[in-house]
Each structure stands twice: as C-alpha cells, then as structure tokens.
Design a protein around this motif. Structure first.
Motif, mmCIF file in Angstrom:
data_model
loop_
_atom_site.group_PDB
_atom_site.id
_atom_site.type_symbol
_atom_site.label_atom_id
_atom_site.label_comp_id
_atom_site.label_asym_id
_atom_site.label_seq_id
_atom_site.Cartn_x
_atom_site.Cartn_y
_atom_site.Cartn_z
ATOM 1 N N ALA A 7 -4.019 0.610 11.473
ATOM 2 C CA ALA A 7 -3.280 -0.606 11.819
ATOM 3 C C ALA A 7 -2.560 -1.169 10.595
ATOM 4 O O ALA A 7 -1.419 -1.628 10.703
ATOM 5 N N ARG A 10 0.473 1.017 9.887
ATOM 6 C CA ARG A 10 1.535 0.718 10.854
ATOM 7 C C ARG A 10 2.232 -0.591 10.515
ATOM 8 O O ARG A 10 3.450 -0.708 10.615
ATOM 9 N N PHE A 11 1.448 -1.598 10.132
ATOM 10 C CA PHE A 11 2.015 -2.896 9.798
ATOM 11 C C PHE A 11 2.909 -2.800 8.564
ATOM 12 O O PHE A 11 4.015 -3.363 8.544
ATOM 13 N N LEU A 14 6.030 -1.077 9.581
ATOM 14 C CA LEU A 14 6.888 -1.997 10.332
ATOM 15 C C LEU A 14 7.615 -2.949 9.396
ATOM 16 O O LEU A 14 8.817 -3.201 9.567
#
Length: 182
Positions: A7, A10-11, A14
């Motif tokens: 996570a 991914r953050f 992003l």
C-alpha cells in the motif's frame, strides 16, 4: 487485502504519477499561454478552455469514483450490520467523494490559476479565489456525474458480460474521439 508495504509503494507511486502529471500539465499550459500572450484576451479564453477540459476529466473521474463508492456490493455487505442509517451511509460516501474530487481538483486546477495569475500579474485575492474554484467546481462536476451515475452503472453491468458489445462501444468511443480531434 494488500500488505502495508504494498500500500505504501502504491501511494508513493500515485504521488509520483500525480506530480509528473501536474508538472506536464502546467508546463504545456505555460508554453501555450506564452505563445498566446501577444493576442488580446487570448490567455483568458485559453485558460477557460483549459479549465473546461480539466472539468470534463474530473466529471469522468467522479463518475468512476461514484460508481465505486455507491454501487460496491462488498461495502453493502460489510456495512449492513452496522448501526448506521442508510442516509448517514450515503452522506459519508458523498463527503468522501467530495474530498477525493476536491483534492484532485485542487491538484489539477490550482497550478493553472497560479500560472495564469503570475502571467497576468493578478493581485493576491485572485489566488485565494482560486482555492474556491475546486469547491464550486465540485458541485457542477458531481452534479453531472451523479445524474449520469445510474445509467453508467447499468451500462457497465450490461457490458460486463458481453465482450462484443464492449468492443463496439470502445470502437465507437475511439471513433468519436478521433472525429473530435480532427
């Protein structure tokens, strides 16, 4: 469920993609605006057009986010046993949609306001008004997206089981976009 490490990766990815998108968007906007600045009222017209295109993209994003928020089957199962009224559940989802769209709108639209303000030598009040633009734009964008949300959900359900229909819709959309571009 994904691990906290996945996570976090991914953050960070992003954030990097958003930063790159904002950089490219602002660079393209500034380059075009510099070329148009010799014509009277062209920078203002181009800024309006640029913000309109961003609003269209935010409407599409709001449509996808709204479909994910309001029509998620697992969410209904998970929250059905909780002592939360359906009205409060919808309100929370609407607030979450507002926050997502506000942050995205602020990230995509405010750099345009900053660039235009610097080029047009605007006063400080202009920059504060620019902070209100994503808030007011949300009601326009979310209004259109929420009107189209149920037909979009039905279309998505219809297309999910029909690959030929998916191909035909994709071909139609590509043809329409090519026609609009030409």
């Amino acid at each position: 469920k994904s691990s906290p490490r996945t996570a976090a990766i991914r953050f960070i990815g992003l954030l990097l993609v958003m930063g790159l998108l904002i950089f490219v968007e602002t660079y393209v906007y500034r380059e075009i605006l510099d070329k148009l600045s010799s014509f009277p009222n062209a920078p203002r017209s181009f800024t309006t057009l640029f913000l309109f295109v961003i609003s269209l993209l935010l409407i599409v994003n709001c449509l996808f986010q709204g479909e994910k928020l309001f029509y998620d089957e697992e969410d209904r199962k998970d929250t059905a046993t909780l002592p939360i009224t359906p009205a409060k559940r919808m309100l929370y989802k609407f607030v979450l949609l507002f926050l997502i769209q506000f942050v995205l709108g602020l990230a995509l639209e405010y750099p345009i306001f900053l660039s235009f303000g610097m080029l047009a030598h605007k006063m400080i009040f202009f920059y504060f008004k620019g902070l209100l633009y994503p808030v007011l734009g949300f009601f326009f964008e979310a209004g259109i997206a929420l009107i189209l949300l149920y037909p979009f959900h039905l279309l998505k359900q219809f297309l999910s089981e029909r690959p030929l229909a998916q191909f035909l819709v994709a071909a139609f959309l590509l043809g329409a976009l090519a026609f609009a571009y030409g």
